[in-house]
Design a protein around this motif. Sequence first.
Motif, mmCIF file in Angstrom:
data_model
loop_
_atom_site.group_PDB
_atom_site.id
_atom_site.type_symbol
_atom_site.label_atom_id
_atom_site.label_comp_id
_atom_site.label_asym_id
_atom_site.label_seq_id
_atom_site.Cartn_x
_atom_site.Cartn_y
_atom_site.Cartn_z
ATOM 1 N N HIS A 9 -16.342 -37.331 33.793
ATOM 2 C CA HIS A 9 -17.743 -36.338 33.751
ATOM 3 C C HIS A 9 -18.809 -36.132 32.281
ATOM 4 C CE1 HIS A 9 -18.201 -31.756 33.066
ATOM 5 N NE2 HIS A 9 -17.905 -32.030 31.324
ATOM 6 N N PRO A 10 -19.536 -35.659 33.022
ATOM 7 C CA PRO A 10 -20.166 -35.144 33.920
ATOM 8 C C PRO A 10 -20.452 -36.041 35.296
ATOM 9 C CG PRO A 10 -21.468 -34.527 32.813
ATOM 10 C CD PRO A 10 -20.900 -35.645 32.528
ATOM 11 N N GLN A 76 -9.813 -25.473 40.657
ATOM 12 C CA GLN A 76 -9.405 -24.742 39.437
ATOM 13 C C GLN A 76 -8.928 -25.653 38.175
ATOM 14 O OE1 GLN A 76 -6.733 -23.366 38.075
ATOM 15 N NE2 GLN A 76 -5.900 -23.139 39.701
ATOM 16 N N ARG A 166 -10.943 -27.315 26.419
ATOM 17 C CA ARG A 166 -11.668 -26.299 26.645
ATOM 18 C C ARG A 166 -12.296 -26.745 27.436
ATOM 19 N NH1 ARG A 166 -15.126 -26.296 21.058
ATOM 20 N NH2 ARG A 166 -15.873 -28.161 21.137
ATOM 21 N N HIS A 167 -13.173 -27.838 28.232
ATOM 22 C CA HIS A 167 -14.219 -27.789 28.959
ATOM 23 C C HIS A 167 -13.533 -27.555 30.825
ATOM 24 C CE1 HIS A 167 -11.841 -31.256 27.674
ATOM 25 N NE2 HIS A 167 -12.842 -32.539 28.471
ATOM 26 N N ASP A 170 -15.118 -24.620 31.993
ATOM 27 C CA ASP A 170 -17.027 -24.881 32.781
ATOM 28 C C ASP A 170 -16.904 -24.633 33.954
ATOM 29 O OD1 ASP A 170 -17.194 -25.394 30.052
ATOM 30 O OD2 ASP A 170 -17.731 -27.739 30.361
ATOM 31 N N VAL A 171 -18.014 -23.753 34.558
ATOM 32 C CA VAL A 171 -18.422 -24.340 36.070
ATOM 33 C C VAL A 171 -18.359 -24.815 36.920
ATOM 34 C CG1 VAL A 171 -19.119 -22.665 37.660
ATOM 35 C CG2 VAL A 171 -19.145 -21.388 35.455
ATOM 36 N N GLU A 172 -18.524 -26.458 35.930
ATOM 37 C CA GLU A 172 -18.738 -27.055 37.006
ATOM 38 C C GLU A 172 -17.287 -28.289 37.127
ATOM 39 O OE1 GLU A 172 -20.627 -30.129 33.112
ATOM 40 O OE2 GLU A 172 -21.498 -30.197 34.514
ATOM 41 N N ASN A 173 -16.751 -27.197 36.186
ATOM 42 C CA ASN A 173 -14.912 -28.286 36.201
ATOM 43 C C ASN A 173 -13.885 -27.266 36.917
ATOM 44 O OD1 ASN A 173 -15.730 -30.960 35.240
ATOM 45 N ND2 ASN A 173 -15.714 -29.810 33.071
ATOM 46 N N SER A 174 -14.442 -26.224 37.013
ATOM 47 C CA SER A 174 -13.813 -25.711 37.860
ATOM 48 C C SER A 174 -14.689 -23.819 38.577
ATOM 49 C CB SER A 174 -12.689 -24.274 36.838
ATOM 50 O OG SER A 174 -12.005 -25.284 36.456
#
Length: 257
Positions: A9-10, A76, A166-167, A170-174
Amino acid sequence: YRKLPDYHHPVITQDCLNASIHFLKTLQTYGVDPSRVVISGESVGAWAAAVVMQALLNRPNLPQLRAQVLICPPLQAINFFLPSFQQHQNVPFLTKDIVMLAVCKYLAIDRSWEDAILKGAGIPPDAWEKYKKWLSSENIPKRFRTQGLQPEFPGPFNEAAYLETRHVLDVENSPLLADDKVIAQLPEAFLVSYENDILRDDTLLYKKRLEDQGVPVTWCHVEDGFHGCILLFDKKPFCFPSSLRAINAVVSYINGI
């Protein structure tokens, strides 16, 4: 994109976004009609496509995308108590163990936190209160839910687990966590889900999110499909009827827009 295990990531989404921006800026070089660009992906590629679609909304200087085609996407990394995750956790080619290995490897999370991720122990109560309207099993149509499933997610909150994981929020992960105003701007979608797929319900959740914001959705649900079956459409004698149904549906949709 650069792949695991060497890259984390990312990298995937950055590589895909950079490639997409370059392509959209040079469409004439490829002889592409700027009004007919479709972004598509399968499995992790569909996740990357969803993230890229959302990110490109912030770049109004680029051609507007015609549609998104997402085939069995993981959208997600939060609620692993969804019905499909419980019903199909041991179905090839994507099992629960493979999913968790991929999540931990890509997000550089030590696998000792895997159980906490599965139980949702790292999700703060206020975050779940905010996101359950999009991620709860209650958003899955009743016909996909069966009796005997485990209690609703999440488990007791563990702050140490939150700090390590916690990441996932993040929207870029979920990308299922994107704001309504972002979802509402997305182009029409063609979504493919498979009944015997651990990720089936991510597609169903995204379908509801898109439809709730007025985005046109065409949905193809392959009742005898399983994760990755579309990749076998030209691999005789390993091609399944579900493989042909899925690929034919995607081709028909793209030809029709």
